[in-house]
Design an enzyme around this catalytic site. Sequence first.
Site, short mmCIF file in Angstrom:
data_model
loop_
_atom_site.label_atom_id
_atom_site.label_comp_id
_atom_site.label_asym_id
_atom_site.label_seq_id
_atom_site.Cartn_x
_atom_site.Cartn_y
_atom_site.Cartn_z
N HIS A 1 0.83 -1.21 0.00
CA HIS A 1 0.00 0.00 0.00
C HIS A 1 0.86 1.25 0.00
O HIS A 1 0.52 2.25 -0.61
CB HIS A 1 -0.90 0.04 1.23
CG HIS A 1 -1.96 -1.01 1.22
ND1 HIS A 1 -2.71 -1.27 0.12
CD2 HIS A 1 -2.38 -1.85 2.18
CE1 HIS A 1 -3.56 -2.23 0.40
NE2 HIS A 1 -3.38 -2.61 1.65
N GLU B 1 -3.73 -11.92 -26.74
CA GLU B 1 -2.46 -12.08 -26.04
C GLU B 1 -1.97 -13.52 -26.07
O GLU B 1 -1.00 -13.87 -25.42
CB GLU B 1 -2.55 -11.54 -24.60
CG GLU B 1 -3.77 -11.97 -23.83
CD GLU B 1 -3.88 -11.30 -22.46
OE1 GLU B 1 -2.92 -10.70 -21.99
OE2 GLU B 1 -4.97 -11.40 -21.86
C1 PEP Z 1 -0.74 -7.88 -21.51
O1 PEP Z 1 -0.60 -9.10 -21.34
O2 PEP Z 1 -0.15 -7.24 -22.41
C2 PEP Z 1 -1.60 -7.09 -20.62
C3 PEP Z 1 -1.83 -5.82 -20.85
O3 PEP Z 1 -2.11 -7.72 -19.55
P1 PEP Z 1 -1.30 -8.02 -18.17
O4 PEP Z 1 -0.01 -7.28 -18.23
O5 PEP Z 1 -2.19 -7.56 -17.08
O6 PEP Z 1 -1.15 -9.51 -18.24
MG MG Z 2 -1.98 -10.21 -20.13
#
Ligand code: PEP
Ligand code: MG
Length: 607
Positions: A200, A442
């Site tokens: 935090h 992704e």
């Molecule tokens: C990513 O994978 O690019 C993304 C934006 O999600 P995170 O970083 O939260 O996995």
């Molecule tokens: Mg991601």
Amino acid sequence: MKTKEKIIREKTYTGIPASPGIAIGKVFVFDSQEEVILSRPVQKDDLPKEIARFEDALIATRREILNIQKQIAQKMGLEHAEIFNAHLMVLEDRALIEEVIKRLEKEECNVEYIFQQVIRKYSEIFAQINDEYLKERSSDIRDVGRRVLHNLTGKKRDDLMHLSEEVIVIAYDLSPSDTALMHKERVIGFATDIGGRTSHTAIMARSLAIPAVVGVHDLSIKLMTGQNVILDGNRGVLIVNPSKSTLRSYQVERERILVFEHKLETLKDLPAQTLDGHKVVLSANIEMPEDIHSVLSHGCHGVGLYRTEFFYMNRTDLPTEEEHMRAYKEVAEKVWPHDVIIRTLDLGGDKFLSHLEIPKEMNPFLGWRAIRFCLERLDIFKVQLRAILRASTSKNIKLMYPMISGVEELKKANNVLEDVKQELKEEGIDFNNDLEVGAMIEIPSAALTADILAKHVDFFSIGTNDLIQYSLAVDRVNEKIAHLYQPAHLGVLRMIRGVIEAGHQGGIWVGMCGEMAGDPAMALILLGMGLDELSTSPATVPEIKKTIRSVRFSDAKDLADEVFRMTSTHEIEKRAMKLLQEVTPELVMLNQARAKRRKALRKRRTA
Ligand code: PEP
Ligand code: MG
């Protein structure tokens, strides 16, 4: 007569960069360590008096915390004040109170001694558990414990509210209450012995824009009040007794950053538009509603990724539909007329929640996470979907699913959304039936079937943080192979280009919310490839806006065409940097320091 001059050597301590910026000044060692309390025998007849003293101290502490909570709610908003609910819970913990009373009756000694022993035991148990959430409970317990002890012993705590000069605070730990109440003009930076980027305190430092470094072991023991230091929150280092040349180079760097940031501020209300008039949406990634201040102050066009995992962390229960909805509505109202894209829970990978019993896996990044988890835990997923739909009456809310791997999964998620819409309709609850729904791209299989996925969503947002790790088989949190994590790898670029083309052919817009969108040189290639939206951390947005406003779209397109004729990552990076150097040389300089910091951050995330 010659006096022997003591040579004071410069010394550098390294920790975790918690909040960016450079502070140069004098140390103030804040004694947040607990004092030693000795045991003193108490007559059996006097034990009720000890218990009464203990109860009075608990009541006084409760009053104190409620008071702090009120002040913080007024100064910083309710979200910060809510952190103290955990402190109040410690005060009301029956098991803890009963243990103190039992031991008091058995050991017949002063209550402050017993209380300190019990608090230590509790806090150590929590600190040893390998879990971020429970580790943080340990510092809550210590913080409340210190308050109760001060009320029992009548001793006053050091405080950071009444400082007479500018200082860089060094402490073993700073509790959220210390951080929230400290004198913002006088505390120009702070560093702590313990803590992580997600504590935090670190989160608050970022939202208060105070440079900070955490996790510098034994720092508060090694430093003394009055010493000269440079605190570099970008790189996560603290330089004690800096030499003249170090001082000069930091002063120059600080000046340069300030001048450049000031220049960037003038772009705040301008569009992200190239010299020849091509516009893109430039939005920000956030993790908590309070990040919205930074979104607004950096001139971002709304929120391109609202990571909602934070809601589920630092608590023992699940967030309610009302809580979700209030937070989403608040963000949507604040960014209006821009949009906010809420990503549904992306739990797993490196983000674990202690209270949800998820078995440990061999490959958590390839495991039961994100949409896979949500599609099985409909009880949790539906609460969030209901809240997003209810908040969507604001009309500037969009929703996206993380970790979609193929069309069946996407259809399943859409079906759950339809079920929830139906439930709301039956209950007569209003929502935006035309809420835009997107998929994060992704996973390589999603990128390669983007043409099919495009038929089922309104937009794509490319998550390169994961897409790169899965495409190149490079664990994104493993510092040993960090050099292999290459956004400019031709394989990654081909995949991104494929997604953009498939999205556009399918009639939907395509954005990016991975870190790659926040790299100015990469942003030039992405712009040239025709990406419609770039979303990055709020503080990075002005640099990307500057990049976009400095280049001709035709030159960015030429760059994108050219890099696809190259074969090596290095060649591609060099070519993009060359264009960046031509269009905005100041950014190249600033970015060298930032690049180091990002690398450090990535490394630290593995710790
Ligand atoms: C990513 O994978 O690019 C993304 C934006 O999600 P995170 O970083 O939260 O996995
Ligand atoms: Mg991601």
